[in-house]
Design a protein around this motif. Structure first.
Motif, PDB file in Angstrom:
ATOM      1  N   ARG A   1      44.556  46.182  53.928  1.00 49.29           N
ATOM      2  CA  ARG A   1      44.266  44.929  53.243  1.00 49.29           C
ATOM      3  C   ARG A   1      44.756  45.058  51.811  1.00 49.29           C
ATOM      4  NH1 ARG A   1      39.658  43.436  50.025  1.00 49.29           N
ATOM      5  NH2 ARG A   1      38.565  45.241  50.898  1.00 49.29           N
ATOM      6  N   HIS A   2      45.830  44.353  51.508  1.00 50.63           N
ATOM      7  CA  HIS A   2      46.318  44.268  50.145  1.00 50.63           C
ATOM      8  C   HIS A   2      45.509  43.153  49.485  1.00 50.63           C
ATOM      9  CE1 HIS A   2      50.427  46.398  50.581  1.00 50.63           C
ATOM     10  NE2 HIS A   2      49.643  46.743  51.580  1.00 50.63           N
ATOM     11  N   CYS A   3      44.571  43.527  48.653  1.00 47.27           N
ATOM     12  CA  CYS A   3      43.671  42.595  47.970  1.00 47.27           C
ATOM     13  C   CYS A   3      44.328  42.246  46.633  1.00 47.27           C
ATOM     14  CB  CYS A   3      42.322  43.278  47.774  1.00 47.27           C
ATOM     15  SG  CYS A   3      41.070  42.204  47.080  1.00 47.27           S
ATOM     16  N   ILE A   4      44.859  41.021  46.532  1.00 43.96           N
ATOM     17  CA  ILE A   4      45.730  40.650  45.423  1.00 43.96           C
ATOM     18  C   ILE A   4      45.101  39.558  44.565  1.00 43.96           C
ATOM     19  CG2 ILE A   4      48.051  39.812  44.836  1.00 43.96           C
ATOM     20  CD1 ILE A   4      47.979  42.558  46.292  1.00 43.96           C
TER      21      ILE A   4
ATOM     22  N   LYS B   1      43.462  30.247  49.755  1.00 37.08           N
ATOM     23  CA  LYS B   1      43.454  29.482  51.012  1.00 37.08           C
ATOM     24  C   LYS B   1      44.826  28.891  51.366  1.00 37.08           C
ATOM     25  CE  LYS B   1      39.134  30.069  52.010  1.00 37.08           C
ATOM     26  NZ  LYS B   1      38.731  30.839  53.164  1.00 37.08           N
ATOM     27  N   VAL B   2      45.887  29.352  50.732  1.00 38.14           N
ATOM     28  CA  VAL B   2      47.230  28.852  51.056  1.00 38.14           C
ATOM     29  C   VAL B   2      47.779  29.643  52.243  1.00 38.14           C
ATOM     30  CG1 VAL B   2      49.625  28.695  50.244  1.00 38.14           C
ATOM     31  CG2 VAL B   2      47.749  28.050  48.729  1.00 38.14           C
ATOM     32  N   TYR B   3      48.068  28.916  53.340  1.00 40.73           N
ATOM     33  CA  TYR B   3      48.613  29.554  54.545  1.00 40.73           C
ATOM     34  C   TYR B   3      49.900  28.892  55.011  1.00 40.73           C
ATOM     35  CZ  TYR B   3      44.268  32.090  54.686  1.00 40.73           C
ATOM     36  OH  TYR B   3      43.218  32.909  54.353  1.00 40.73           O
ATOM     37  N   LYS B   4      50.492  28.036  54.176  1.00 43.54           N
ATOM     38  CA  LYS B   4      51.765  27.411  54.527  1.00 43.54           C
ATOM     39  C   LYS B   4      52.850  28.483  54.586  1.00 43.54           C
ATOM     40  CE  LYS B   4      51.384  24.461  51.053  1.00 43.54           C
ATOM     41  NZ  LYS B   4      51.789  23.474  50.073  1.00 43.54           N
ATOM     42  N   ALA B   5      53.903  28.205  55.339  1.00 44.33           N
ATOM     43  CA  ALA B   5      55.042  29.125  55.407  1.00 44.33           C
ATOM     44  C   ALA B   5      55.706  29.204  54.037  1.00 44.33           C
ATOM     45  CB  ALA B   5      56.030  28.656  56.465  1.00 44.33           C
TER      46      ALA B   5
ATOM     47  N   PRO C   1      36.280  36.413  42.266  1.00 44.80           N
ATOM     48  CA  PRO C   1      36.543  36.083  43.673  1.00 44.80           C
ATOM     49  C   PRO C   1      36.395  34.576  43.907  1.00 44.80           C
ATOM     50  CG  PRO C   1      34.434  37.208  43.454  1.00 44.80           C
ATOM     51  CD  PRO C   1      35.097  37.255  42.106  1.00 44.80           C
ATOM     52  N   PHE C   2      37.162  34.057  44.836  1.00 42.89           N
ATOM     53  CA  PHE C   2      37.166  32.644  45.236  1.00 42.89           C
ATOM     54  C   PHE C   2      37.622  31.705  44.126  1.00 42.89           C
ATOM     55  CE2 PHE C   2      33.975  34.842  47.826  1.00 42.89           C
ATOM     56  CZ  PHE C   2      34.502  34.625  49.094  1.00 42.89           C
ATOM     57  N   SER C   3      38.256  32.238  43.061  1.00 37.00           N
ATOM     58  CA  SER C   3      38.694  31.391  41.954  1.00 37.00           C
ATOM     59  C   SER C   3      40.163  30.979  42.073  1.00 37.00           C
ATOM     60  CB  SER C   3      38.454  32.086  40.609  1.00 37.00           C
ATOM     61  OG  SER C   3      39.261  33.248  40.495  1.00 37.00           O
TER      62      SER C   3
ATOM     63  N   SER D   1      40.436  37.455  54.490  1.00 36.32           N
ATOM     64  CA  SER D   1      39.591  38.653  54.527  1.00 36.32           C
ATOM     65  C   SER D   1      38.131  38.328  54.234  1.00 36.32           C
ATOM     66  CB  SER D   1      40.099  39.681  53.511  1.00 36.32           C
ATOM     67  OG  SER D   1      39.939  39.170  52.193  1.00 36.32           O
ATOM     68  N   GLY D   2      37.872  37.121  53.727  1.00 35.95           N
ATOM     69  CA  GLY D   2      36.505  36.752  53.368  1.00 35.95           C
ATOM     70  C   GLY D   2      36.051  37.342  52.042  1.00 35.95           C
ATOM     71  N   THR D   3      36.944  38.034  51.333  1.00 32.92           N
ATOM     72  CA  THR D   3      36.578  38.695  50.076  1.00 32.92           C
ATOM     73  C   THR D   3      36.693  37.787  48.868  1.00 32.92           C
ATOM     74  OG1 THR D   3      38.831  39.500  49.737  1.00 32.92           O
ATOM     75  CG2 THR D   3      37.308  40.956  50.931  1.00 32.92           C
ATOM     76  N   GLY D   4      37.474  36.692  49.000  1.00 33.75           N
ATOM     77  CA  GLY D   4      37.663  35.792  47.878  1.00 33.75           C
ATOM     78  C   GLY D   4      38.958  36.002  47.131  1.00 33.75           C
ATOM     79  N   TRP D   5      39.789  36.920  47.584  1.00 28.04           N
ATOM     80  CA  TRP D   5      41.101  37.155  46.996  1.00 28.04           C
ATOM     81  C   TRP D   5      42.162  36.997  48.080  1.00 28.04           C
ATOM     82  CZ3 TRP D   5      37.060  40.477  45.518  1.00 28.04           C
ATOM     83  CH2 TRP D   5      36.719  40.430  44.159  1.00 28.04           C
ATOM     84  N   PRO D   6      43.362  36.533  47.708  1.00 28.38           N
ATOM     85  CA  PRO D   6      44.446  36.495  48.682  1.00 28.38           C
ATOM     86  C   PRO D   6      44.661  37.891  49.264  1.00 28.38           C
ATOM     87  CG  PRO D   6      45.070  35.308  46.692  1.00 28.38           C
ATOM     88  CD  PRO D   6      43.768  36.004  46.400  1.00 28.38           C
ATOM     89  N   SER D   7      44.754  37.968  50.590  1.00 32.31           N
ATOM     90  CA  SER D   7      44.873  39.266  51.267  1.00 32.31           C
ATOM     91  C   SER D   7      46.048  39.253  52.229  1.00 32.31           C
ATOM     92  CB  SER D   7      43.585  39.581  52.032  1.00 32.31           C
ATOM     93  OG  SER D   7      42.501  39.691  51.134  1.00 32.31           O
ATOM     94  N   PHE D   8      46.756  40.366  52.256  1.00 33.19           N
ATOM     95  CA  PHE D   8      47.941  40.530  53.091  1.00 33.19           C
ATOM     96  C   PHE D   8      47.852  41.881  53.792  1.00 33.19           C
ATOM     97  CE2 PHE D   8      48.844  38.023  49.372  1.00 33.19           C
ATOM     98  CZ  PHE D   8      49.576  36.948  49.841  1.00 33.19           C
ATOM     99  N   ASP D   9      48.474  41.996  54.960  1.00 36.36           N
ATOM    100  CA  ASP D   9      48.450  43.292  55.644  1.00 36.36           C
ATOM    101  C   ASP D   9      49.671  44.142  55.319  1.00 36.36           C
ATOM    102  OD1 ASP D   9      50.432  42.099  57.190  1.00 36.36           O
ATOM    103  OD2 ASP D   9      49.425  42.444  59.093  1.00 36.36           O
ATOM    104  N   ARG D  10      50.639  43.578  54.610  1.00 30.97           N
ATOM    105  CA  ARG D  10      51.824  44.340  54.176  1.00 30.97           C
ATOM    106  C   ARG D  10      52.576  43.543  53.122  1.00 30.97           C
ATOM    107  NH1 ARG D  10      54.384  43.418  59.990  1.00 30.97           N
ATOM    108  NH2 ARG D  10      52.168  43.248  60.320  1.00 30.97           N
TER     109      ARG D  10
END
Length: 162
Positions: free
Chosen positions: A146-149, A67-71, A60-62, A92-101
């Motif tokens: 939460r798609h934890c990717i 933290k990429v939120y650009k379009a 996690p957090f690696s 999500s605060g989990t340390g992995w890129p997260s998406f809702d769909r």
């Protein structure tokens, strides 16, 4: 009394060797992009191979993609299929890129029992690469998912660079 005790032990032993001890066998699925392990190793980094082909998990957090939120769009690192749009990403605060769909039709699901219980595993629908897992603790105002990717499963392309 001894007979009842022996009978109880026999019933307990038989019940413990039921479904809980059966190995779950996955069907081998066919994907549009299919390569040998040697071919995958030639095109993927060691980290990408570990995640995508061996169903590994990064620390996690690696991932810089956390933290990429650009379009832009997040693509499969193995086959370049578009998987997630940045507009559906959240912290999500989990340390992995997260998406809702995911991008419709580009992510498939399977059941993963590696931790001893069932989890919903997310796979690239084009190459079968392991992406991560889906959980029901995502944003309630959207999908609730939460798609934890794993970031190493993804490549990001900004809309600015297209």
């Amino acid at each position: 009394m001894k007979k009842i005790l022996i009978l109880c032990i026999c019933i307990l032993t038989i019940s413990c060797t039921g479904n809980a001890q059966k190995e779950v066998k996955k069907e081998k699925k066919e994907y549009a992009v299919s390569k040998t392990n040697k071919e995958w190793k030639e095109i993927l980094t060691n980290e990408q191979y570990y995640i995508l082909r061996q169903a590994g998990t990064e620390r996690p957090f690696s991932s810089p993609l956390n933290k990429v939120y650009k379009a832009g769009t997040f693509y499969c690192a193995g086959c370049k299929t578009p998987l997630y749009e940045s507009e559906h990403k959240f912290d999500s605060g989990t340390g992995w890129p997260s998406f809702d769909r995911a991008v419709k039709g580009n992510v498939s699901v399977d059941t993963d029992y590696k931790l001893g219980y069932a989890r919903t595993e997310l796979l690239c629908a084009t190459c079968g690469g392991h992406l991560g897992h889906v959980f029901d603790d995502g944003p309630r105002e959207t999908t609730g998912k939460r798609h934890c990717i794993n970031g190493d499963a993804l490549i990001f392309e900004s809309k600015e660079t297209k």
